[in-house]
Design an enzyme around this catalytic site. Structure first.
Site, mmCIF file in Angstrom:
data_model
loop_
_atom_site.group_PDB
_atom_site.id
_atom_site.type_symbol
_atom_site.label_atom_id
_atom_site.label_comp_id
_atom_site.label_asym_id
_atom_site.label_seq_id
_atom_site.Cartn_x
_atom_site.Cartn_y
_atom_site.Cartn_z
ATOM 1 N N ASP A 1 0.881 -1.145 0.000
ATOM 2 C CA ASP A 1 0.000 0.000 0.000
ATOM 3 C C ASP A 1 0.932 1.211 0.000
ATOM 4 O OD1 ASP A 1 -2.386 1.571 0.437
ATOM 5 O OD2 ASP A 1 -1.597 1.888 2.465
ATOM 6 N N ASP B 1 0.185 5.166 0.571
ATOM 7 C CA ASP B 1 0.064 6.216 1.582
ATOM 8 C C ASP B 1 0.050 5.593 2.976
ATOM 9 O OD1 ASP B 1 -0.181 8.862 2.439
ATOM 10 O OD2 ASP B 1 -1.551 9.317 0.792
ATOM 11 N N LYS C 1 -9.432 -2.433 -2.299
ATOM 12 C CA LYS C 1 -9.235 -3.260 -1.105
ATOM 13 C C LYS C 1 -10.318 -2.962 -0.089
ATOM 14 C CE LYS C 1 -5.252 -1.267 -0.901
ATOM 15 N NZ LYS C 1 -3.960 -0.708 -0.495
ATOM 16 N N ASP D 1 -0.920 -0.243 6.085
ATOM 17 C CA ASP D 1 -1.050 0.477 7.362
ATOM 18 C C ASP D 1 -2.474 0.411 7.906
ATOM 19 O OD1 ASP D 1 -1.974 2.222 5.276
ATOM 20 O OD2 ASP D 1 -1.918 3.874 6.706
HETATM 21 MG MG LIG Z 1 -2.540 3.370 3.484
#
Ligand SMILES: [Mg+2]
Length: 322
Positions: free
Chosen positions: A38, A40, A235, A260
């Site tokens: 992922d 960000d 996702k 995250d």
């Molecule tokens: Mg993220």
């Protein structure tokens, strides 16, 4: 029965969510060929690089690992993502990127969609739809809301509806308006109209006190009046994995998803049968994860990672420790 269920979830959670150790970092480096990230909150935070992320990716690439970028962001096309990655120094080609502007178009191709799309979206989604040759309307500000008074005019809307629209696609749209909501909901209520959305992330990451509504907020504005749920292509839905798996012949058991967020990244990884690593450089903290582990809800336990660690940089650093 509930106590037994609770105990078994807790036991499972202890087995999962292990803090990354030198042994487990080496295990991942030895037994994983494909690393899916992922972006960000893992590699960068808005315009800023997360310390050590670039060096880690470059090292992984150097030892022959395949690197992929899997993001729910619908505001960039694959081309735009490659530009961003390369500008920051990350190695990437369009084949390495899965963004939801692309998965939305892929989904429509997979169902052999014919017809016209009402797009609540942005130029990146339009770019991917163009690449697949799909017809769409709705990009940019809605004409009906230009200079609109405080009173909405349903009759005006009625004259603007396109009889050919048989799909509503919702992504990030900075021009979302009351008229767009009305049109999206009206089209989505049509018989046989396909209703899809890129993702349901409620917020965009932001360092300060400003609250930035994410695409999920825009999707909610359309699905509530439509009174139906869209198909989500981002996702935690697994639509994004299939094209990468086919193109690169990926073995899920030798693929690691690093994210995250549990509800999107880790849930996606687990549904696809991948190994999973949660990092605390984005949305979730260690205490958030501890709270999730205490949950008695099975769905929550299905989105817990195999490993967790402070930052991506630990993967390389820990592997060198004895
Ligand atoms: Mg993220």
């Amino acid at each position: 029965m509930n106590v037994i269920r609770q105990l078994s979830f807790s036991a499972l959670s202890r087995m999962a969510c292990q803090r990354l150790s030198p042994e487990s970092a080496r295990d991942l480096l030895n037994n994983v060929d494909n690393f899916m990230f992922d972006c960000d909150g893992v590699l960068w935070s808005g315009p800023k690089l997360i310390p050590g992320s670039l060096e880690t990716i470059v090292k992984l690439k150097k030892i022959g690992k395949k690197i992929f970028y899997v993001t729910n962001n619908s505001s960039s096309s694959r081309r735009m993502y490659v530009e961003k990655c390369n500008k920051l120094g990350f190695p990437a080609t369009e084949d390495d990127i899965v963004c939801t502007s692309y998965t939305a178009a892929l989904y429509l191709k997979s169902i052999n969609f014919k017809g016209k799309i009402y797009l609540v979206g942005n130029p990146a989604i339009a770019e991917e739809l163009d690449k697949f040759g799909f017809q769409y309307i709705g990009l940019g500000p809605d004409r009906a809301s230009d200079g609109a008074s405080n009173y909405f005019n349903p009759a005006l809307l009625d004259t603007q509806l396109d009889p050919e629209v048989n799909c509503v696609l919702v992504g990030f749209d900075i021009h979302l308006s009351y008229y767009k909501m009305m049109k999206a909901a009206t089209y989505a209520r049509r018989k046989d109209c396909i209703f899809i959305a890129t993702n349901e992330d409620s917020h965009l990451p932001c360092d300060g006190d400003i609250v930035i509504p994410g695409t999920g907020s825009i999707v909610a504005a359309c699905k509530i009046p439509a009174r139906r749920e869209p198909i989500i292509v981002g996702k935690p839905s697994t639509y994004g994995f299939t094209p990468l798996q086919k193109l690169h012949n990926l073995d899920p058991s030798r693929t690691l998803m690093v994210g995250d967020q549990c509800s999107t990244d880790i849930a996606f990884g687990r549904k696809c049968g991948l190994r999973t690593l949660l990092v605390f450089t984005g949305v979730l903290s260690m205490s958030d994860l501890e709270q999730l582990k205490q949950s008695t809800d099975q769905q929550t336990h299905e989105m817990l990672p195999e490993f967790c660690t402070s930052s991506l940089v630990d993967l390389m650093d820990l592997s060198k420790k004895s």
